[in-house]
Design a protein around this motif. Structure first.
Motif, short mmCIF file in Angstrom:
data_model
loop_
_atom_site.label_atom_id
_atom_site.label_comp_id
_atom_site.label_asym_id
_atom_site.label_seq_id
_atom_site.Cartn_x
_atom_site.Cartn_y
_atom_site.Cartn_z
N ALA A 1 0.61 -1.16 -0.13
CA ALA A 1 -0.05 0.00 0.03
C ALA A 1 0.83 1.30 0.05
CB ALA A 1 -0.78 -0.01 1.17
N LYS A 2 1.98 1.03 0.83
CA LYS A 2 2.77 2.42 1.02
C LYS A 2 3.59 2.61 -0.51
CE LYS A 2 6.75 4.35 3.37
NZ LYS A 2 7.49 4.89 1.95
N LYS B 1 0.97 4.25 -2.89
CA LYS B 1 0.34 5.50 -2.45
C LYS B 1 1.66 6.53 -2.73
CE LYS B 1 -2.21 4.40 1.45
NZ LYS B 1 -2.36 4.27 3.01
N ASP B 2 3.06 6.05 -2.47
CA ASP B 2 4.19 6.84 -2.79
C ASP B 2 4.21 7.35 -4.30
OD1 ASP B 2 4.75 6.76 -0.18
OD2 ASP B 2 6.63 5.20 -0.42
N TYR C 1 -1.04 7.00 -6.03
CA TYR C 1 -2.11 6.74 -6.47
C TYR C 1 -3.02 6.11 -5.26
CZ TYR C 1 0.47 5.92 -10.97
OH TYR C 1 1.07 6.38 -12.12
N ALA C 2 -3.05 6.83 -4.06
CA ALA C 2 -3.66 6.42 -2.87
C ALA C 2 -5.18 6.27 -3.13
CB ALA C 2 -3.74 7.69 -1.75
N SER C 3 -5.88 6.96 -4.22
CA SER C 3 -7.28 6.73 -4.62
C SER C 3 -7.13 6.33 -6.15
CB SER C 3 -7.97 8.01 -4.44
OG SER C 3 -7.33 8.97 -5.14
N HIS D 1 -5.51 -1.97 3.39
CA HIS D 1 -4.57 -0.93 3.61
C HIS D 1 -4.69 0.06 2.53
CE1 HIS D 1 -2.65 -3.55 6.40
NE2 HIS D 1 -1.87 -2.69 6.94
N LEU D 2 -5.63 -0.15 1.41
CA LEU D 2 -5.86 1.01 0.47
C LEU D 2 -7.40 1.34 0.55
CD1 LEU D 2 -3.54 -0.42 -2.30
CD2 LEU D 2 -3.23 1.64 -1.00
N GLN E 1 -9.09 3.73 -0.07
CA GLN E 1 -9.59 4.85 -1.04
C GLN E 1 -9.29 4.29 -2.54
OE1 GLN E 1 -7.57 8.40 0.49
NE2 GLN E 1 -9.47 9.33 1.09
N ALA E 2 -8.54 3.38 -2.57
CA ALA E 2 -8.23 2.83 -3.94
C ALA E 2 -9.40 1.86 -4.43
CB ALA E 2 -6.87 1.89 -3.80
#
Length: 418
Positions: A140-141, A144-145, A148-150, A170-171, A173-174
């Motif tokens: 997930a990190k 997000k890095d 692409y968190a969503s 852990h995602l 919003q994705a």
């Protein structure tokens, strides 16, 4: 473990026992020396790093087309396909994130990092996790890095649930989707090099069958025959011997074999189904023959099955929905009063094939996917009557711009199966 893999492992184990008891001459005798068979692999070109880099580029383009930001792949043939890495499935996550810009993050336990580094040929960053840490949070990190968190994350369809569920938790919003448009979009359409490997794997398998049939003898077990074919495929150059499931007499009615011990006798049908691998690519062939002289009924049923296989080939062309081929074979079987559904023809007429025995797409009722050039399939109609007999003929083929090409010729006759 799926049924095919269970049967494969069981056959290999039984074959090993049979070899120890019957066919091995000395501990250090190679299959090639023992059988006097020579490898058929001269001039074969294997998959290399450049090929895998081209696959990653194609995957990235497909991700952009489908608005997918990345896909996650764990241990399995897709990991081998894209990265050339063979890794065993365990409770510890090892895999990769492939992003739409063609960059790669490998994920593995910290104590496996050096081992993974040895295997990497397609360059990417390696992210590690310690035993007390969550690999799902790490994936997930990394996602997000990249901003692409969503975003949209594709999960390769063979990823085990505990991993896909862990990543999704852990995602929040994705958008988590099936990565099939990317994985199948790449893997289902074979390149010229892939087709050449598959053709050679099928040729090796067929030659191993020829050798096995030439060694049929009264009283031999199905395991002895399977062992001979398996070891012959190694002598002929297979990089993985695969499996050869043999069935005799009434047990040929079991499409994937019976656990019942069998001894070959005069008048028995003999069915072998299996295939070796070459450079990671799978063969799959079935032949049915007779030990002795066939009865008229055995001959008639064999000929019906071949007629069905021939009719399937006549429908094999780009643009034809997959289900048409299954319906075609079923219509032939039904015409001869063996049922137009699953009464005596128990399974679909074919499946996709490549690095796995069974891949996209399936030749089965309800699959309206049109066949495309480069797609590979098995063509395996059968008629099965429990307590009496079973007949199946199987060859693999691929779709071309103008029709199809078979990797192996059809079986000539019940008495001359190859």
């Amino acid at each position: 473990m799926n049924r095919r893999k269970f049967i494969e492992n069981s056959a290999l184990a039984s074959s090993a026992v049979a070899l120890l008891g019957t066919s091995c001459t000395t501990e250090n005798t190679s299959a090639e020396d023992k059988f006097k068979l020579k490898p058929l692999t001269g001039g074969v070109s294997f998959i290399n790093t450049k090929d895998r880099e081209q696959r990653i580029e194609k995957a990235a383009l497909l991700m952009q087309k489908h608005s997918i930001d990345a896909i996650f792949i764990e241990s399995g043939t897709s990991l081998e396909y894209f990265a050339g890495i063979r890794w065993w499935p365990s409770e510890r996550m090892t895999g990769l994130l492939l992003f739409s810009d063609a960059s790669i993050n490998y994920i593995c336990p910290a104590f496996e990092q050096e081992r993974l580094q040895e295997l990497i040929t397609v360059m990417g960053e390696v992210a590690i996790w310690q035993e007390h840490e969550s690999p799902f949070a790490l994936v997930a990190k990394l996602f997000k890095d990249k901003g692409y968190a969503s975003g949209m994350l594709g999960i390769e369809e063979n990823v085990r649930f505990f991993q896909s569920d862990g990543i999704a938790s852990h995602l929040p919003q994705a958008i988590i989707i099936n990565a099939k448009p990317i994985t199948a979009g790449c893997r289902a359409i074979k390149t010229v090099k892939e087709l050449a490997l598959m053709k050679k794997a099928n040729e090796i398998t067929l030659e191993a069958y020829r050798y096995g049939f030439s060694n049929l003898k009264e009283g031999m077990s199905q395991y002895e025959l399977g062992a001979i074919v398996t070891e012959a495929s190694t002598a002929l150059g297979a990089t993985e011997a695969g499996w050869a499931g043999a069935m005799f007499g009434e047990y040929t009615a079991f499409p994937h074999g019976s656990k019942t011990a069998q001894q070959l006798k005069e008048g028995d049908l003999v069915l072998i189904d299996g295939g070796c691998k070459l450079g990671g690519y799978q063969a799959d062939i079935t032949r049915t023959t007779i030990f002795g002289k066939p009865t008229q009924r055995q001959l008639d049923i064999w000929n019906i099955v071949k007629e069905a296989q021939t009719a399937v080939y006549e429908q094999a062309k780009a643009g034809v929905p997959c289900e048409i081929l299954d319906a075609t074979a079923r219509a032939i079987v039904g015409k001869y009063d063996f049922g137009g559904e699953y009464e005596n023809f128990f399974h679909r007429v074919g499946h996709g094939i490549g690095m796995d025995f069974h891949e996209w797409e399936y030749l089965v009722k309800g699959n309206t996917t049109p066949m495309q050039p480069g797609m590979c399939f098995s063509n395996e109609p059968g008629i099965y009557i429990y307590g009496e007999l079973g007949v199946r003929l199987e060859d693999c083929f691929y779709i071309t711009e103008n029709g199809y090409e078979s990797f192996t010729p059809q079986s000539p006759s019940i008495e001359n199966p190859i």
